[in-house]
Scaffold this active site. Sequence first.
Site, PDB file in Angstrom:
ATOM      1  N   THR A   3       0.872  -1.178   0.000  1.00 13.77           N
ATOM      2  CA  THR A   3       0.000   0.000   0.000  1.00 13.77           C
ATOM      3  C   THR A   3       0.909   1.228   0.000  1.00 13.77           C
ATOM      4  O   THR A   3       2.140   1.098  -0.051  1.00 13.77           O
ATOM      5  CB  THR A   3      -0.853   0.029   1.284  1.00 13.77           C
ATOM      6  N   THR A  10      -2.000  -3.279  19.391  1.00 14.54           N
ATOM      7  CA  THR A  10      -1.565  -1.946  19.822  1.00 14.54           C
ATOM      8  C   THR A  10      -2.146  -1.565  21.181  1.00 14.54           C
ATOM      9  O   THR A  10      -3.231  -2.048  21.553  1.00 14.54           O
ATOM     10  CB  THR A  10      -2.014  -0.905  18.776  1.00 14.54           C
ATOM     11  N   ASP A  11      -1.453  -0.661  21.869  1.00 16.16           N
ATOM     12  CA  ASP A  11      -1.993  -0.129  23.133  1.00 16.16           C
ATOM     13  C   ASP A  11      -3.291   0.643  22.910  1.00 16.16           C
ATOM     14  O   ASP A  11      -4.046   0.874  23.865  1.00 16.16           O
ATOM     15  CB  ASP A  11      -0.955   0.776  23.826  1.00 16.16           C
ATOM     16  N   GLU A  12      -3.549   1.055  21.665  1.00 15.85           N
ATOM     17  CA  GLU A  12      -4.743   1.879  21.416  1.00 15.85           C
ATOM     18  C   GLU A  12      -6.038   1.116  21.650  1.00 15.85           C
ATOM     19  O   GLU A  12      -7.101   1.721  21.774  1.00 15.85           O
ATOM     20  CB  GLU A  12      -4.713   2.448  19.990  1.00 15.85           C
ATOM     21  N   TYR A  43      -9.402   3.179  13.559  1.00  9.87           N
ATOM     22  CA  TYR A  43      -8.165   2.379  13.561  1.00  9.87           C
ATOM     23  C   TYR A  43      -8.164   1.417  14.737  1.00  9.87           C
ATOM     24  O   TYR A  43      -7.987   0.202  14.572  1.00  9.87           O
ATOM     25  CB  TYR A  43      -6.935   3.299  13.631  1.00  9.87           C
ATOM     26  N   ALA A  70     -10.770  -1.364  14.624  1.00 13.31           N
ATOM     27  CA  ALA A  70     -10.411  -2.458  13.711  1.00 13.31           C
ATOM     28  C   ALA A  70      -9.340  -3.346  14.340  1.00 13.31           C
ATOM     29  O   ALA A  70      -9.379  -4.576  14.216  1.00 13.31           O
ATOM     30  CB  ALA A  70      -9.916  -1.884  12.378  1.00 13.31           C
ATOM     31  N   LYS A  71      -8.375  -2.732  15.047  1.00 10.34           N
ATOM     32  CA  LYS A  71      -7.332  -3.533  15.701  1.00 10.34           C
ATOM     33  C   LYS A  71      -7.941  -4.398  16.809  1.00 10.34           C
ATOM     34  O   LYS A  71      -7.569  -5.564  16.966  1.00 10.34           O
ATOM     35  CB  LYS A  71      -6.242  -2.634  16.283  1.00 10.34           C
ATOM     36  N   ASN A  82       3.544   3.338  21.216  1.00 10.72           N
ATOM     37  CA  ASN A  82       3.981   4.201  20.102  1.00 10.72           C
ATOM     38  C   ASN A  82       5.436   3.936  19.749  1.00 10.72           C
ATOM     39  O   ASN A  82       6.324   4.148  20.573  1.00 10.72           O
ATOM     40  CB  ASN A  82       3.839   5.675  20.488  1.00 10.72           C
TER      41      ASN A  82
HETATM   42  P1  NAD Z   1       2.976   0.505   8.387  1.00 13.03           P
HETATM   43  O1  NAD Z   1       1.776   1.249   7.953  1.00 13.03           O
HETATM   44  O2  NAD Z   1       4.321   1.153   8.301  1.00 13.03           O
HETATM   45  O3  NAD Z   1       3.070  -0.889   7.604  1.00 13.03           O
HETATM   46  C1  NAD Z   1       1.971  -1.681   7.328  1.00 13.03           C
HETATM   47  C2  NAD Z   1       2.386  -2.649   6.234  1.00 13.03           C
HETATM   48  O4  NAD Z   1       1.276  -3.533   5.969  1.00 13.03           O
HETATM   49  C3  NAD Z   1       2.733  -1.979   4.913  1.00 13.03           C
HETATM   50  O5  NAD Z   1       3.910  -2.543   4.376  1.00 13.03           O
HETATM   51  C4  NAD Z   1       1.535  -2.271   4.030  1.00 13.03           C
HETATM   52  O6  NAD Z   1       1.856  -2.332   2.641  1.00 13.03           O
HETATM   53  C5  NAD Z   1       1.105  -3.624   4.563  1.00 13.03           C
HETATM   54  N1  NAD Z   1      -0.312  -3.932   4.316  1.00 13.03           N
HETATM   55  C6  NAD Z   1      -1.383  -3.147   4.557  1.00 13.03           C
HETATM   56  N2  NAD Z   1      -2.515  -3.774   4.184  1.00 13.03           N
HETATM   57  C7  NAD Z   1      -2.142  -5.000   3.718  1.00 13.03           C
HETATM   58  C8  NAD Z   1      -2.860  -6.098   3.219  1.00 13.03           C
HETATM   59  N3  NAD Z   1      -4.206  -6.074   3.104  1.00 13.03           N
HETATM   60  N4  NAD Z   1      -2.173  -7.199   2.838  1.00 13.03           N
HETATM   61  C9  NAD Z   1      -0.820  -7.235   2.944  1.00 13.03           C
HETATM   62  N5  NAD Z   1      -0.092  -6.207   3.397  1.00 13.03           N
HETATM   63  C10 NAD Z   1      -0.743  -5.099   3.793  1.00 13.03           C
HETATM   64  O7  NAD Z   1       2.665   0.059   9.893  1.00 13.03           O
HETATM   65  P2  NAD Z   1       3.631  -0.139  11.144  1.00 13.03           P
HETATM   66  O8  NAD Z   1       3.745   1.136  11.862  1.00 13.03           O
HETATM   67  O9  NAD Z   1       4.836  -0.869  10.704  1.00 13.03           O
HETATM   68  O10 NAD Z   1       2.708  -1.099  12.021  1.00 13.03           O
HETATM   69  C11 NAD Z   1       2.774  -2.503  11.853  1.00 13.03           C
HETATM   70  C12 NAD Z   1       1.779  -3.149  12.794  1.00 13.03           C
HETATM   71  O11 NAD Z   1       2.065  -2.751  14.137  1.00 13.03           O
HETATM   72  C13 NAD Z   1       0.339  -2.730  12.531  1.00 13.03           C
HETATM   73  O12 NAD Z   1      -0.473  -3.864  12.721  1.00 13.03           O
HETATM   74  C14 NAD Z   1       0.056  -1.682  13.612  1.00 13.03           C
HETATM   75  O13 NAD Z   1      -1.308  -1.656  13.946  1.00 13.03           O
HETATM   76  C15 NAD Z   1       0.908  -2.192  14.748  1.00 13.03           C
HETATM   77  N6  NAD Z   1       1.399  -1.190  15.694  1.00 13.03           N
HETATM   78  C16 NAD Z   1       2.044  -0.069  15.245  1.00 13.03           C
HETATM   79  C17 NAD Z   1       2.554   0.836  16.170  1.00 13.03           C
HETATM   80  C18 NAD Z   1       3.273   2.084  15.747  1.00 13.03           C
HETATM   81  O14 NAD Z   1       3.540   2.955  16.592  1.00 13.03           O
HETATM   82  N7  NAD Z   1       3.633   2.238  14.476  1.00 13.03           N
HETATM   83  C19 NAD Z   1       2.387   0.597  17.548  1.00 13.03           C
HETATM   84  C20 NAD Z   1       1.712  -0.555  17.960  1.00 13.03           C
HETATM   85  C21 NAD Z   1       1.240  -1.445  17.027  1.00 13.03           C
HETATM   86  O1  TDX Z   2       0.567  16.018  12.805  1.00 11.04           O
HETATM   87  C1  TDX Z   2       0.426  15.494  13.935  1.00 11.04           C
HETATM   88  N1  TDX Z   2       0.296  16.282  15.034  1.00 11.04           N
HETATM   89  C2  TDX Z   2       0.121  15.780  16.293  1.00 11.04           C
HETATM   90  O2  TDX Z   2      -0.004  16.555  17.257  1.00 11.04           O
HETATM   91  C3  TDX Z   2       0.416  14.063  14.114  1.00 11.04           C
HETATM   92  C4  TDX Z   2       0.566  13.142  12.934  1.00 11.04           C
HETATM   93  C5  TDX Z   2       0.246  13.581  15.382  1.00 11.04           C
HETATM   94  N2  TDX Z   2       0.074  14.406  16.445  1.00 11.04           N
HETATM   95  C6  TDX Z   2      -0.150  13.818  17.777  1.00 11.04           C
HETATM   96  C7  TDX Z   2      -1.281  12.817  17.845  1.00 11.04           C
HETATM   97  C8  TDX Z   2      -0.819  11.863  18.941  1.00 11.04           C
HETATM   98  O3  TDX Z   2      -1.188  12.378  20.211  1.00 11.04           O
HETATM   99  O4  TDX Z   2       1.020  13.094  18.128  1.00 11.04           O
HETATM  100  C9  TDX Z   2       0.697  11.879  18.811  1.00 11.04           C
HETATM  101  C10 TDX Z   2       1.240  10.705  18.026  1.00 11.04           C
HETATM  102  O5  TDX Z   2       0.504  10.643  16.817  1.00 11.04           O
HETATM  103  P1  TDX Z   2       0.790   9.505  15.716  1.00 11.04           P
HETATM  104  O6  TDX Z   2       2.242   9.514  15.391  1.00 11.04           O
HETATM  105  O7  TDX Z   2      -0.195   9.683  14.619  1.00 11.04           O
HETATM  106  O8  TDX Z   2       0.533   8.172  16.564  1.00 11.04           O
HETATM  107  P2  TDX Z   2      -0.756   7.655  17.378  1.00 11.04           P
HETATM  108  O9  TDX Z   2      -1.997   8.236  16.886  1.00 11.04           O
HETATM  109  O10 TDX Z   2      -0.441   7.816  18.843  1.00 11.04           O
HETATM  110  O11 TDX Z   2      -0.708   6.097  16.961  1.00 11.04           O
HETATM  111  C11 TDX Z   2       0.550   5.383  16.861  1.00 11.04           C
HETATM  112  O12 TDX Z   2       0.760   4.577  17.983  1.00 11.04           O
HETATM  113  C12 TDX Z   2      -0.042   3.430  18.122  1.00 11.04           C
HETATM  114  C13 TDX Z   2       0.602   4.537  15.592  1.00 11.04           C
HETATM  115  O13 TDX Z   2       0.385   5.358  14.462  1.00 11.04           O
HETATM  116  C14 TDX Z   2      -0.369   3.395  15.642  1.00 11.04           C
HETATM  117  O14 TDX Z   2      -0.224   2.565  14.496  1.00 11.04           O
HETATM  118  C15 TDX Z   2      -0.078   2.594  16.875  1.00 11.04           C
HETATM  119  O15 TDX Z   2      -1.001   1.556  17.022  1.00 11.04           O
END
Ligand code: NAD
Ligand code: TDX
Length: 377
Positions: free
Chosen positions: A59, A160-162, A184, A187-188, A213
């Site tokens: 994606t 996720t913690d969310e 989001y 769905a998680k 995060n």
């Molecule tokens: P990301 O958005 O960087 O990566 C998601 C990946 O999944 C991408 O490579 C995308 O192409 C792939 N993808 C999406 N839909 C798909 C599908 N239908 N089939 C196959 N591939 C698909 O996300 P991330 O930040 O690396 O997060 C990874 C996982 O960890 C997610 O499940 C997210 O909910 C969870 N998570 C993220 C955070 C965070 O802070 N980023 C924290 C806690 C949990």
């Molecule tokens: O432009 C911004 N301004 C701002 O104030 C953005 C993008 C975020 N924020 C704030 C929102 C949140 O309080 O910063 C904090 C962090 O935001 P994000 O980076 O969007 O993360 P969050 O919404 O906390 O979710 C992340 O942590 C849990 C990941 O994106 C999720 O995938 C994960 O599950």
Amino acid sequence: MGDPRPPDRRPPDPRPPDRLPARPHLLVTGGAGFIGSAYVRDVLARDDGIRITVLDKLTYAGNEANLGAIAADPHQAARFRFVRGDIADAAVVGPLVADADAVVNFAAESHVDRSILDPEAFLVTGVIGVHVLLEAIRAEASRAAAGERAASPRYLQVSTDEVYGSVEAGHSKEGDRLDPRSPYSAAKAAGELLVQSYHVTHGTDTVVTRGSNTYGPFHHPEKLIPLFVTNALDDLPLPLYGDGMQHRDWLYVSDHAGAIDHVLHHGLPGETYNVPGDAELPNREVVTRLLEHLGKPWSLVRRVEDRPGHDRRYAMDGSKLAALGWRNRIAFDEGLASTVEWFRANEAWWRAIKSGDWTAYYERQYGARLAGSTEAG
Ligand code: NAD
Ligand code: TDX
């Protein structure tokens, strides 16, 4: 005669036994994204015989460049395969699960703001996609029962913690009520509940991790830290939502990936493990520290209209994972410094992402917000 060996004073290994066979073949879904690619890079770099197939839809968030280091190393490339495809496509998923000892599912739409703008893909991947993976595992369990394979694959769901929702005080424990408040996180939560239902109903060997995060290299620039670092490098405004006093607990990406691998190997079937970070901080403090690392002024920060339904605080209790024998290694200031340096050194990576479709997204998410912004004070 006494035993001539000195007494073993090492603490007992708290880890339950490894649940995977030696030199397992892992199917890593979503392995071209931020955390999934860190997981794949770190596991293959151990050079311990593990093989990995990545299934990723690529994606807007998926990026094969995140796995470029593997192709460049023949030892790793020999144990790696990339398949472009959708976890919601049973025809693609079935044969890949049939060939795997475990499935580690990172695939998801991961940005809260996009779930507010366009929620459908979050549900298709987060619920139907998880359903398709679980059904493929159920088919393999039948084959294992018929003696056609040694054991059914283990399944790890990256959550996720969310899912706990906004936590005003204290620290969430794994048994706490789920209270997701964005499309989001809903769905998680739905994906997790489906996983748990397969463990209870079909005896599927499942584990779930709830990470906090995460930040680090290869983080998509739509998220707070990489957006603010890359905007600041270009002296562009930094759009801080509301009063900026929302709290997040920051976890370095290699620690998140390591914890997931630890749970994959040692987690008990049917269990869920929180993966907290080491730094619960208000967003304003995170921004202050990253501006210090960059040598950029606070005047770049703009107060913009808040995220609807914005969760005020996430904080988790990590004692269950600690009891399983896992410890994070990277402190926040160290991780933030190396993250800022990585973005400085890898402009080509993030400039390629901040082009094309990015411009329309940025305008939709931030255009009116920045036009109506005020000084962040
Ligand atoms: P990301 O958005 O960087 O990566 C998601 C990946 O999944 C991408 O490579 C995308 O192409 C792939 N993808 C999406 N839909 C798909 C599908 N239908 N089939 C196959 N591939 C698909 O996300 P991330 O930040 O690396 O997060 C990874 C996982 O960890 C997610 O499940 C997210 O909910 C969870 N998570 C993220 C955070 C965070 O802070 N980023 C924290 C806690 C949990
Ligand atoms: O432009 C911004 N301004 C701002 O104030 C953005 C993008 C975020 N924020 C704030 C929102 C949140 O309080 O910063 C904090 C962090 O935001 P994000 O980076 O969007 O993360 P969050 O919404 O906390 O979710 C992340 O942590 C849990 C990941 O994106 C999720 O995938 C994960 O599950």
